[in-house]
Enzyme design. Structure first.
Site, PDB file in Angstrom:
ATOM      1  N   ASP A  68       0.813  -1.212   0.000  1.00 26.95           N
ATOM      2  CA  ASP A  68       0.000   0.000   0.000  1.00 26.95           C
ATOM      3  C   ASP A  68       0.851   1.269   0.000  1.00 26.95           C
ATOM      4  OD1 ASP A  68      -2.264  -1.472  -0.097  1.00 26.95           O
ATOM      5  OD2 ASP A  68      -2.955  -1.052   1.936  1.00 26.95           O
ATOM      6  N   GLY A  69       2.024   1.225   0.648  1.00 24.80           N
ATOM      7  CA  GLY A  69       2.893   2.394   0.661  1.00 24.80           C
ATOM      8  C   GLY A  69       3.350   2.779  -0.738  1.00 24.80           C
ATOM      9  N   ASP A 138      -3.982  10.073   3.979  1.00 22.08           N
ATOM     10  CA  ASP A 138      -4.159  10.982   5.113  1.00 22.08           C
ATOM     11  C   ASP A 138      -3.041  11.996   5.236  1.00 22.08           C
ATOM     12  OD1 ASP A 138      -1.955   9.628   6.465  1.00 22.08           O
ATOM     13  OD2 ASP A 138      -3.361   8.047   6.962  1.00 22.08           O
ATOM     14  N   ASN A 181      -5.718   5.975  10.467  1.00 24.64           N
ATOM     15  CA  ASN A 181      -6.984   6.317  11.113  1.00 24.64           C
ATOM     16  C   ASN A 181      -7.565   5.141  11.874  1.00 24.64           C
ATOM     17  OD1 ASN A 181      -9.760   7.850  11.254  1.00 24.64           O
ATOM     18  ND2 ASN A 181     -10.217   5.942  10.200  1.00 24.64           N
TER      19      ASN A 181
END
Length: 280
Positions: A68-69, A138, A181
């Site tokens: 995901d990074g 985010d 989150n």
């Protein structure tokens, strides 16, 4: 689709074996394919540019190898080009990277056959004192060097909404709701939704609830003064890479970006099904 670009996390595909396999597969099927290089160019105005990749403007699709990074870095690189991304998960827990290593051949066949959908994901834009940045997940505003909690002032549409005495504040998109989150106790939101989440990190108050706001909301996060008058130093981090340094009295403005990330989807699997699979 004819022109493809591959963005690879080279720590997860050290010898580029998987990268070159995909490149050769596409070229054997009459497609053009290039391997993107890191820009490595620092820009004092645009945060995190040195972590982005040089994606050709004529690309029709960007295949991202990593976790995901890597997808988040590729999203910032591709957003201004309006190019769809599809991720191959070479990491551990991947919400954004849909394709597993064992399913690469099937995924490539479906892409070449046009059996896919493209999903738009909301991004955030943050700016302060001439510095700016974009993110898919985010913007995390956290203490810089001190171990003491920081006073954060949350302004919504130019009005002071609340204060948090906390280790940090996370401003998240729906896509980012399953990232930092979620780890901080924030709500999980369907990624195609249109809203902004505000979640405190380890708040030192009873007021520890997250806020869920309209995507059209204008948000500002201000840094208050410490009890004994010492300046508080924090950093605003965009998807964990590019940062803007802040101190007492500073305010960073955050809003929905005009840019979006396009995610190429091969399977019509619901978000809840994916979530359930990741939690097992």
């Amino acid at each position: 689709m004819h022109n493809f670009c591959i963005v690879t996390n080279r720590s997860k595909d050290v010898n580029l074996d998987i990268t070159n396999y995909i490149k050769e597969y596409l070229e054997k099927n009459g497609k053009e394919c290039v391997i993107a290089e890191s820009t490595k160019i620092r820009d004092d105005k645009h945060t995190g540019k040195e972590f982005q990749s040089s994606i050709p403007e004529d690309s029709d699709c960007c295949i991202v190898l990593g976790g995901d990074g890597t997808m988040l870095q590729a999203a910032r690189s591709a957003a201004r080009l309006d190019i769809p991304l599809i991720g191959v998960n070479l990491g551990t827990l991947g919400y954004l990277a849909e394709v597993e290593k064992s399913g690469i051949d099937d995924a490539l066949e479906r892409i070449l056959a046009g059996k896919y959908e493209i999903e738009d994901r909301m991004m955030l834009y943050g700016s302060m004192n001439g510095q700016e940045g974009y993110c898919l997940n985010d913007i995390a505003i956290t203490r810089y060097s001190s171990i003491k909690a920081v006073d954060y002032e949350i302004y919504v549409n130019d009005l002071l909404l609340c204060n948090y005495h906390a280790d940090g504040i996370i401003i998240s998109t729906p896509t980012g709701s399953t990232g930092y989150n979620m780890s901080a106790g924030g709500p999980i939101v369907e990624p195609s939704a249109n809203m902004i989440l505000i979640t405190p990190i380890c708040p030192h108050t009873l007021n520890s609830r997250s806020l869920v706001l309209s995507a059209d909301t204008k948000i500002e996060v201000g840094i208050g003064g410490f009890r004994d008058g010492i300046n508080q130093k924090v950093v605003a981090s965009f998807d964990g890479s590019g940062i803007i340094e802040m101190t007492t009295g500073d305010r960073i403005g955050i809003k929905k970006s005009s840019k979006t990330t396009k995610i190429l989807k091969l399977n019509r699997v619901s978000f809840l099904e994916v979530l359930g699979e990741k939690f097992r």
